[in-house]
Design a protein around this motif. Structure first.
Motif, PDB file in Angstrom:
ATOM      1  N   THR A   1       2.456  -4.351   3.712  1.00  0.00           N
ATOM      2  CA  THR A   1       3.454  -3.298   3.810  1.00  0.00           C
ATOM      3  C   THR A   1       2.792  -1.960   3.502  1.00  0.00           C
ATOM      4  OG1 THR A   1       5.323  -4.708   3.252  1.00  0.00           O
ATOM      5  CG2 THR A   1       5.558  -2.370   2.741  1.00  0.00           C
ATOM      6  N   THR A   2       2.964  -0.984   4.420  1.00  0.00           N
ATOM      7  CA  THR A   2       2.441   0.361   4.165  1.00  0.00           C
ATOM      8  C   THR A   2       3.616   1.304   3.983  1.00  0.00           C
ATOM      9  OG1 THR A   2       2.338   0.819   6.538  1.00  0.00           O
ATOM     10  CG2 THR A   2       0.330  -0.010   5.501  1.00  0.00           C
ATOM     11  N   CYS A   3       3.570   2.057   2.908  1.00  0.00           N
ATOM     12  CA  CYS A   3       4.671   2.972   2.614  1.00  0.00           C
ATOM     13  C   CYS A   3       4.135   4.154   1.825  1.00  0.00           C
ATOM     14  CB  CYS A   3       5.754   2.241   1.838  1.00  0.00           C
ATOM     15  SG  CYS A   3       7.215   3.250   1.595  1.00  0.00           S
ATOM     16  N   THR A   4       3.484   5.064   2.544  1.00  0.00           N
ATOM     17  CA  THR A   4       2.940   6.267   1.916  1.00  0.00           C
ATOM     18  C   THR A   4       3.720   7.466   2.430  1.00  0.00           C
ATOM     19  OG1 THR A   4       1.294   6.574   3.649  1.00  0.00           O
ATOM     20  CG2 THR A   4       0.664   5.193   1.776  1.00  0.00           C
ATOM     21  N   ALA A   5       3.539   8.619   1.791  1.00  0.00           N
ATOM     22  CA  ALA A   5       4.465   9.724   2.073  1.00  0.00           C
ATOM     23  C   ALA A   5       3.834  10.975   2.667  1.00  0.00           C
ATOM     24  CB  ALA A   5       5.214  10.091   0.794  1.00  0.00           C
TER      25      ALA A   5
ATOM     26  N   ILE B   1       0.846  -1.196   0.000  1.00  0.00           N
ATOM     27  CA  ILE B   1       0.000   0.000   0.000  1.00  0.00           C
ATOM     28  C   ILE B   1       0.877   1.240   0.000  1.00  0.00           C
ATOM     29  CG2 ILE B   1      -1.784   1.244   1.288  1.00  0.00           C
ATOM     30  CD1 ILE B   1      -2.797  -1.483   2.216  1.00  0.00           C
ATOM     31  N   GLY B   2       0.765   2.009  -1.061  1.00  0.00           N
ATOM     32  CA  GLY B   2       1.710   3.098  -1.339  1.00  0.00           C
ATOM     33  C   GLY B   2       2.676   2.586  -2.386  1.00  0.00           C
ATOM     34  N   ASN B   3       2.557   3.096  -3.610  1.00  0.00           N
ATOM     35  CA  ASN B   3       3.347   2.552  -4.726  1.00  0.00           C
ATOM     36  C   ASN B   3       4.346   3.567  -5.261  1.00  0.00           C
ATOM     37  OD1 ASN B   3       0.391   0.770  -5.949  1.00  0.00           O
ATOM     38  ND2 ASN B   3       1.803   0.233  -4.316  1.00  0.00           N
TER      39      ASN B   3
ATOM     40  N   ARG C   1       0.090  -7.400  -4.159  1.00  0.00           N
ATOM     41  CA  ARG C   1      -1.190  -6.763  -4.451  1.00  0.00           C
ATOM     42  C   ARG C   1      -1.013  -5.266  -4.191  1.00  0.00           C
ATOM     43  NH1 ARG C   1      -5.089 -10.550  -4.881  1.00  0.00           N
ATOM     44  NH2 ARG C   1      -6.758  -9.119  -4.269  1.00  0.00           N
ATOM     45  N   LEU C   2      -1.067  -4.471  -5.262  1.00  0.00           N
ATOM     46  CA  LEU C   2      -0.658  -3.070  -5.203  1.00  0.00           C
ATOM     47  C   LEU C   2      -1.842  -2.123  -5.082  1.00  0.00           C
ATOM     48  CD1 LEU C   2       1.898  -3.100  -8.178  1.00  0.00           C
ATOM     49  CD2 LEU C   2       2.298  -3.715  -5.776  1.00  0.00           C
ATOM     50  N   TYR C   3      -1.725  -1.157  -4.168  1.00  0.00           N
ATOM     51  CA  TYR C   3      -2.728  -0.095  -4.101  1.00  0.00           C
ATOM     52  C   TYR C   3      -2.051   1.245  -3.799  1.00  0.00           C
ATOM     53  CZ  TYR C   3      -6.255   3.158  -2.711  1.00  0.00           C
ATOM     54  OH  TYR C   3      -7.017   4.306  -2.644  1.00  0.00           O
ATOM     55  N   ASP C   4      -2.539   2.281  -4.480  1.00  0.00           N
ATOM     56  CA  ASP C   4      -2.097   3.650  -4.203  1.00  0.00           C
ATOM     57  C   ASP C   4      -3.278   4.565  -4.473  1.00  0.00           C
ATOM     58  OD1 ASP C   4       0.980   5.118  -4.163  1.00  0.00           O
ATOM     59  OD2 ASP C   4      -0.733   6.378  -4.699  1.00  0.00           O
ATOM     60  N   ILE C   5      -3.401   5.670  -3.722  1.00  0.00           N
ATOM     61  CA  ILE C   5      -4.502   6.606  -4.011  1.00  0.00           C
ATOM     62  C   ILE C   5      -4.363   7.170  -5.424  1.00  0.00           C
ATOM     63  CG2 ILE C   5      -5.267   7.348  -1.702  1.00  0.00           C
ATOM     64  CD1 ILE C   5      -3.261   9.727  -2.008  1.00  0.00           C
ATOM     65  N   ASP C   6      -3.143   7.187  -5.944  1.00  0.00           N
ATOM     66  CA  ASP C   6      -2.919   7.645  -7.313  1.00  0.00           C
ATOM     67  C   ASP C   6      -2.722   6.425  -8.227  1.00  0.00           C
ATOM     68  OD1 ASP C   6      -2.143   8.705  -9.710  1.00  0.00           O
ATOM     69  OD2 ASP C   6      -0.396   9.793  -8.906  1.00  0.00           O
ATOM     70  N   PRO C   7      -3.689   6.119  -9.102  1.00  0.00           N
ATOM     71  CA  PRO C   7      -3.566   4.927  -9.971  1.00  0.00           C
ATOM     72  C   PRO C   7      -2.324   4.968 -10.860  1.00  0.00           C
ATOM     73  CG  PRO C   7      -5.787   5.886 -10.104  1.00  0.00           C
ATOM     74  CD  PRO C   7      -4.948   6.852  -9.339  1.00  0.00           C
TER      75      PRO C   7
ATOM     76  N   ASP D   1      -8.031  -1.743  -6.557  1.00  0.00           N
ATOM     77  CA  ASP D   1      -8.753  -0.472  -6.557  1.00  0.00           C
ATOM     78  C   ASP D   1      -8.970   0.089  -5.157  1.00  0.00           C
ATOM     79  OD1 ASP D   1      -9.027  -0.559  -9.319  1.00  0.00           O
ATOM     80  OD2 ASP D   1     -10.815  -1.833  -9.180  1.00  0.00           O
ATOM     81  N   SER D   2      -8.687  -0.709  -4.157  1.00  0.00           N
ATOM     82  CA  SER D   2      -8.891  -0.235  -2.779  1.00  0.00           C
ATOM     83  C   SER D   2      -7.884  -0.941  -1.876  1.00  0.00           C
ATOM     84  CB  SER D   2     -10.311  -0.573  -2.316  1.00  0.00           C
ATOM     85  OG  SER D   2     -10.443  -1.982  -2.181  1.00  0.00           O
TER      86      SER D   2
END
Lengths: 348, 348
Positions: free
Chosen positions: B206-210, B143-145, B166-172, B193-194
Motif C-alpha cells: 500500500t502506498t499512501c504518501t502526500a 509506505i507512507g505512515n 511493514r512500515l516505511y516513511d521518509i520521516d522516521p 529503514d527503506s
C-alpha cells in the motif's frame, strides 16, 4: 470531550440566530447591506471563478450546489427546489451555505440560507432596479404573493423608494397574508383582484410565482412604455412567466448569461438574442436605462456570486455578537498526521 | 426560540460524536460495516447518478464538492486537499458531508467526514484487496505512515486477514507514531529503514504518501510477481507514486475511469490503456485476480459513491443512539408561504 483548536470549530448560524440577526440589524438596513455586498462583488465580477450550478434532478424537484470563489474565499450553497412541497406543508426552497478559506481549505462559516436566500434575492432585485428602473418609480406591482413577496416589497422600499405595492396572487389567501405582514411596513398596500389591476400605474412589475411550467403570468398588454420588469419566478428549465412578445419589446439584463439562457425567461428566445450582464452596468461598462419610454427586464435566476456576497456579509456581521454557535465539525489533532491517535485517546 | 418541525432539525454528527461512534461500534467492525455498505452500492453502480467532482483550485490546494445520488437519496462531501497544511499544524484533508432526501430535498444528516473519510478510504482499499489480492496474503507493506496509515492497516487486518505490517516513511517520526498507535492492534508491526526492506515478503503493497508532485515511491524492482498494489496517494493531477514500468506489468483496477484517468496513477499512461472498473468485479461482470503470478493494481483516487455509502451507514447506525445533535438548519414555518411572518413573529 476533545479540545479542538479554534480552526476546528466552525461558526454556525442557525435559523433562530438568523432571525435574531435580522431583528438586531433591522430588516431594511440588512437588505441595504446585502445589496452593498452584492454590488461590491458585481463590480469585481471578472475576478471570480464562476461555475454553473451542479444540479441533481428528480421527477419532483432538484437539488443544487452553487459554488463560487474570488481566490481568497470559497463559498457554496446547497439549495433544493420542490414546488410540490408546499402542498405537503414543506418549503419549496430550503438552503444552507458555507464559506471557506482558500488558503487552508478550512470552513469559516456554516449558515442556514433559506431566510438568507430570501433576503439576498430581494436585495439583488432592488439593486438591479436601482440601475434599471425609472428613478421616479414609486409604485410596484407584486404578482405572486408567496414566501418571497414581502422581502421584495421591503427591499424596493429600502433601496428604490417604492411607496405603494399592488398585490396579486391566484390564491387570495396568499395576498391576504402579504397584506397582513406588510401592515406596519410604511408601504401603501393595495390588494388587487387581477394582474391587470395590479399593474395599473406601476412603474415596476415584479413577477414571482412558483409553478414549475411554462406559464404566462404577464401578458403583452399589461406592460406599458417605461416600465421595469423584475422577473424572478422563471428560474429553471421549462419554467417561465412572461409572454415572449414582452421579451422582444424589452432590453434584457441578466446575471450570468450562460446560466440564464438555460433557466431564465430568455430560454424562450434564440440563443443569440442580445442580453447585457448586469455586472457590466454596475461596473460602468454598459448602459442600464437610456430613456424614459424604454422597457427594461431583469431576467433573474439567482447566481452563486450573490450567495457568496451574502455569506461574506454574515461572516463579517456576526463578529462580536453571540448570534452563532461554534460547531465541532473539523477533526484537528495536535499532530496533523496523528488522526488515529486522536481517536484512540478519545476512548477513555 | 421557534418551534421547528422534525424535518427542520437536521441530525448532526460532530467530530466528538464520530469518535464515540467508532468506540461504540469498534473500529474493526465499523471498517467491515463500511466495506459492506460500499460493496452493496458498487453492486448497483449503474443505478447511480455519477458526476465528476467539482473542484476549485488555488496555488496551495483544492476544495472539492463530490455529489452522488441513487435517485432516492442524495449525498455530497465537501473536502479540501492542502499538502502544505501539515507544516502549519493543520490537516491536509478535512471534510464534512450531507445526506438528503431526493423526494423533499430536505437534508437528513450532516456529519464530520475527516474521520469518516479516513475510515471509508481504508474500507474501500481492503474491499478492493479482498477481490484482487492473493487469498493467502498475510503481510502488507505500508509506505507512507501519515494520517491514513493506521486505518489502512486495521482495515486489511479486519477484511483480508493481514497479520504483519511493514512500515516505511521518509520521516522516521511518522513511522514511530504508527508503531506506537498499532501496538495493541494484534498486528505484528515491523518498522523499516527503506521501501525495499518494507516490501520484502509482502503480498500487498500500500502506498499512501502526500507530496503534491510526480514522485516515484515504488520502483519497478520492488514489485515481484503475484503482488497486489493498493495505490492511494496518487489522487490528483500531477500527483503520482508509481514508476510507469509497474503500470505496464500490472492489471489495473479503478473506481470511475473517467475520473481516474485525470487524477490517478494512470494519468501517466495513454488514455486508451485498458483498465477495469472495480464495480464490475464486485458485480460479477469482470474477473479480478486470475492467477497467482499476476500483479494487480488498485489505482484508487476516491469516488463520491464511497462517501454516499459512508453517509448511508452513519444515518442508519446513529438511529436510536444519542450520538448526534439536532441542528436548527432549515427554516420551516407552519405555513410554507409565510416565511416573512415567521421572522416577524420571532421579534418578541
Amino acid at each position: 470531550m476533545t479540545q479542538p483548536s479554534d480552526k476546528a470549530l466552525v461558526p454556525f448560524v442557525s435559523v433562530d440566530n438568523m432571525m435574531r440577526l435580522i431583528h438586531h440589524v433591522g430588516i431594511e438596513p440588512m437588505l441595504r447591506d446585502l445589496a452593498a455586498y452584492i454590488e461590491e462583488d458585481f463590480r469585481r465580477w471578472p475576478e471570480f471563478d464562476k461555475t454553473a450550478r451542479v444540479a441533481s434532478h428528480s421527477e419532483v424537484g432538484v437539488i443544487e450546489l452553487m459554488p463560487a470563489s474570488d481566490g481568497t474565499s470559497y463559498g457554496f450553497k446547497y439549495v433544493n427546489g420542490h414546488p410540490k412541497n408546499t402542498s405537503e406543508g414543506l418549503q419549496t426552497v430550503t438552503a444552507f451555505g458555507l464559506l471557506a478559506d482558500m488558503y487552508t481549505g478550512y470552513p469559516v462559516l456554516l449558515t442556514e440560507m433559506t431566510l438568507l436566500t430570501a433576503l439576498r434575492t430581494a436585495a439583488m432585485s432592488a439593486l438591479a432596479a436601482k440601475h434599471l428602473a425609472p428613478a421616479q418609480a414609486r409604485v410596484m406591482a407584486m404578482i405572486g404573493n408567496g414566501a418571497q413577496a414581502e422581502f421584495q416589497c421591503l427591499a424596493f422600499r429600502a433601496l428604490c423608494g417604492i411607496e405603494e405595492v399592488r398585490l396579486y396572487d391566484i390564491d387570495p389567501a396568499a395576498t391576504a397574508k402579504c397584506v397582513r405582514n406588510l401592515a406596519r411596513s410604511g408601504l401603501r398596500v393595495v390588494p388587487c383582484d387581477s394582474p391587470e389591476q395590479a399593474t395599473l400605474g406601476a412603474q415596476i412589475i415584479t413577477t414571482c410565482t412558483a409553478d414549475k411550467q411554462y406559464a404566462t403570468i404577464l401578458t403583452d398588454n399589461m406592460v406599458g412604455a417605461g416600465v421595469h420588469i423584475n422577473a424572478i419566478g422563471g428560474d429553471c428549465p421549462g419554467k417561465t412567466e412572461l409572454a415572449p412578445a414582452i421579451l422582444h419589446r424589452a432590453d434584457i439584463f441578466v446575471e450570468y448569461s450562460e446560466q440564464t439562457r438555460v433557466e431564465g425567461e430568455i430560454q424562450q428566445l434564440p440563443s443569440d438574442h442580445p442580453v447585457t450582464e448586469l455586472w457590466q452596468v454596475i461596473a460602468g461598462q454598459a448602459t442600464g436605462r437610456r430613456e424614459a419610454v424604454q422597457i427594461t427586464l431583469f431576467d433573474s435566476v439567482g447566481f452563486a456570486i450573490e450567495d457568496f456576497s451574502a455569506l461574506r456579509y454574515i461572516r463579517d456581521r456576526i463578529k462580536g455578537t453571540d448570534l452563532f454557535e461554534p460547531l465541532d465539525m473539523l477533526a484537528d489533532p495536535d499532530d496533523p498526521r496523528d488522526l488515529f491517535g486522536m481517536v484512540q485517546r478519545a476512548a477513555g
